[in-house]
Design an enzyme around this catalytic site. Structure first.
Site, short mmCIF file in Angstrom:
data_model
loop_
_atom_site.label_atom_id
_atom_site.label_comp_id
_atom_site.label_asym_id
_atom_site.label_seq_id
_atom_site.Cartn_x
_atom_site.Cartn_y
_atom_site.Cartn_z
N LYS A 33 64.47 48.69 -23.69
CA LYS A 33 64.25 47.24 -23.80
C LYS A 33 64.69 46.55 -22.51
CE LYS A 33 68.72 46.82 -26.15
NZ LYS A 33 69.39 46.73 -27.45
N TYR A 242 80.43 26.97 0.95
CA TYR A 242 80.45 25.73 0.18
C TYR A 242 81.86 25.39 -0.27
CZ TYR A 242 75.36 25.69 -0.34
OH TYR A 242 74.01 25.65 -0.12
C1 LIG Z 1 70.27 47.86 -27.63
C2 LIG Z 1 70.19 48.67 -28.85
C3 LIG Z 1 70.40 50.06 -28.81
C4 LIG Z 1 70.94 50.76 -27.59
O1 LIG Z 1 72.30 50.43 -27.49
P1 LIG Z 1 73.24 51.00 -26.31
O2 LIG Z 1 74.58 50.44 -26.64
O3 LIG Z 1 72.69 50.44 -25.05
O4 LIG Z 1 73.17 52.47 -26.36
C5 LIG Z 1 70.16 50.78 -29.96
N1 LIG Z 1 69.76 50.17 -31.11
C6 LIG Z 1 69.59 48.84 -31.19
C7 LIG Z 1 69.17 48.23 -32.47
C8 LIG Z 1 69.81 48.04 -30.07
O5 LIG Z 1 69.65 46.71 -30.16
#
Ligand SMILES: *Cc1c(COP(=O)(O)O)cnc(C)c1O
Length: 344
Positions: A33, A242
């Site tokens: 993702k 800045y």
């Molecule tokens: C993001 C996510 C993962 C992966 O989690 P990590 O901590 O990055 O391994 C797995 N399952 C769900 C539902 C997630 O939202």
């Protein structure tokens, strides 16, 4: 070329997937993702498919379409947000598997894509996504007549192995799925490290693949080098950046590098940021600005051509700690102005 240069080690990524697959007593999926945690979902997914991953997860249907484009047919792409209104055509066209989060989503799926595969997400205590126990009890029988591909839930505290929440969620997940023959999935990276009780039929690592905590044995995947645009020498009393927030107390050699908060180098790092010349740390001084950062390189034996923000001496977790955040945020903030090179 003045942009920062991001090097993404797909060999290390694949090695991390294999190491997590080795630890898993179940099949191991891959979470890609947010554009593969900022590293490029297409390239990342291809490398992971080559390493052996057959199931992928994304947050949004649009991300799923991009991953399908890169991978072609023959792998499962699960959508964690489920089946939202307006997603039907994307799900159909790209053969995505929505992880349905509510009765509404289940009915939408059955109505609009009656013969397409789907999964179900149940909430075991995180109160974020998925059906809660009463809702689940009400539709469980209906859902089962449609042969779901997967039932999953997500752990809230898996990065704290001793947290009582882990065992509580495990119990709840077992209760909610008791007697079902559908494949089950509970563990992300943290859950894999909690041990086999948490693995069920499929594990879903994300951050560990990309070299982040809590997978301490992860190989580092990302390197970020930032070119020096200009060098100057300051006299004691000269101010930098800045707000005049830093004043030279000695004759100072100052490098201005081509990266800033628009590139994901958080402004909150002002006063806490170090960059490396080989193994030598150099403190950034003055405020992090949008496109530029100024670095004290007085103690280097030579003027640097570039400085390293992420590399062997400072990984995503160390940089995250300096910024008061987590490796996930450092990775997904990496800007789109960097040139990118993928090592196989
Ligand atoms: C993001 C996510 C993962 C992966 O989690 P990590 O901590 O990055 O391994 C797995 N399952 C769900 C539902 C997630 O939202």
């Amino acid at each position: 070329m003045s942009s920062g240069h991001l090097t993404i080690d797909l060999g290390a990524l694949a090695a991390n997937w294999r190491a997590l697959a080795q630890l898993s007593t179940a099949e191991t999926a891959a979470v890609v993702k947010a554009d593969g945690y900022g590293l490029g979902a297409g390239r990342v997914a291809k490398a992971l498919a080559q390493a052996g991953a057959r199931r992928f997860f994304v947050a949004l249907a649009e991300e799923g379409a991009a991953v399908r484009e890169a991978l072609g047919p023959g792998v499962m792409i699960g959508v964690l947000s489920g089946h939202m209104e307006g997603d039907t055509e994307l799900i159909r066209a790209h053969d995505l598997v929505p992880m349905l989060n509510s009765v509404d989503q289940l009915l939408r799926q059955i109505e609009s894509l009656p013969n397409r595969p789907f999964g179900l997400q149940v909430d075991t205590g995180m109160s974020r996504l998925g059906m809660e126990p009463p809702e689940w009890s009400a539709v469980r029988d209906l859902a089962m007549t449609r042969s779901p591909a997967l039932i999953m839930s997500h752990l809230a505290c898996a990065d704290e192995p001793d947290h009582a929440m882990n065992a509580r969620q495990l119990d709840t997940f077992r209760e909610m799925t008791a007697g079902l023959t559908v494949p089950r999935s509970l563990a992300a990276t943290g859950g894999i490290l909690l041990g086999p009780d948490y693995h069920f039929d499929l594990t879903r690592p994300g951050i560990g693949l990309y070299g982040g905590q809590p997978f301490a044995e992860a190989r580092q995947v990302v390197r970020l080098d930032i070119p020096v645009i200009q060098l100057r020498t300051l006299s004691p009393g000269d101010t930098v950046g800045y707000g005049n927030s830093w004043t030279a107390e000695r004759p100072t050699r100052l490098a201005t590098i081509s990266g800033g908060y628009a590139d994901g180098i958080l402004r909150a790092l002002t006063g806490k940021l170090r960059l490396y010349h080989g193994s030598i740390p150099c403190p950034a001084v003055g405020r992090v600005s949008m496109d530029l950062i100024t670095v004290d390189v007085t103690d280097l034996p030579e003027d640097p051509g570039y400085l390293t923000l992420l590399g062997p001496h400072q990984g995503v977790d160390r940089l995250a700690a300096a910024a008061g955040t987590i490796g996930y945020e450092v990775l997904t903030s990496l800007g789109n102005r960097y040139s990118r090179q993928y090592l196989s």
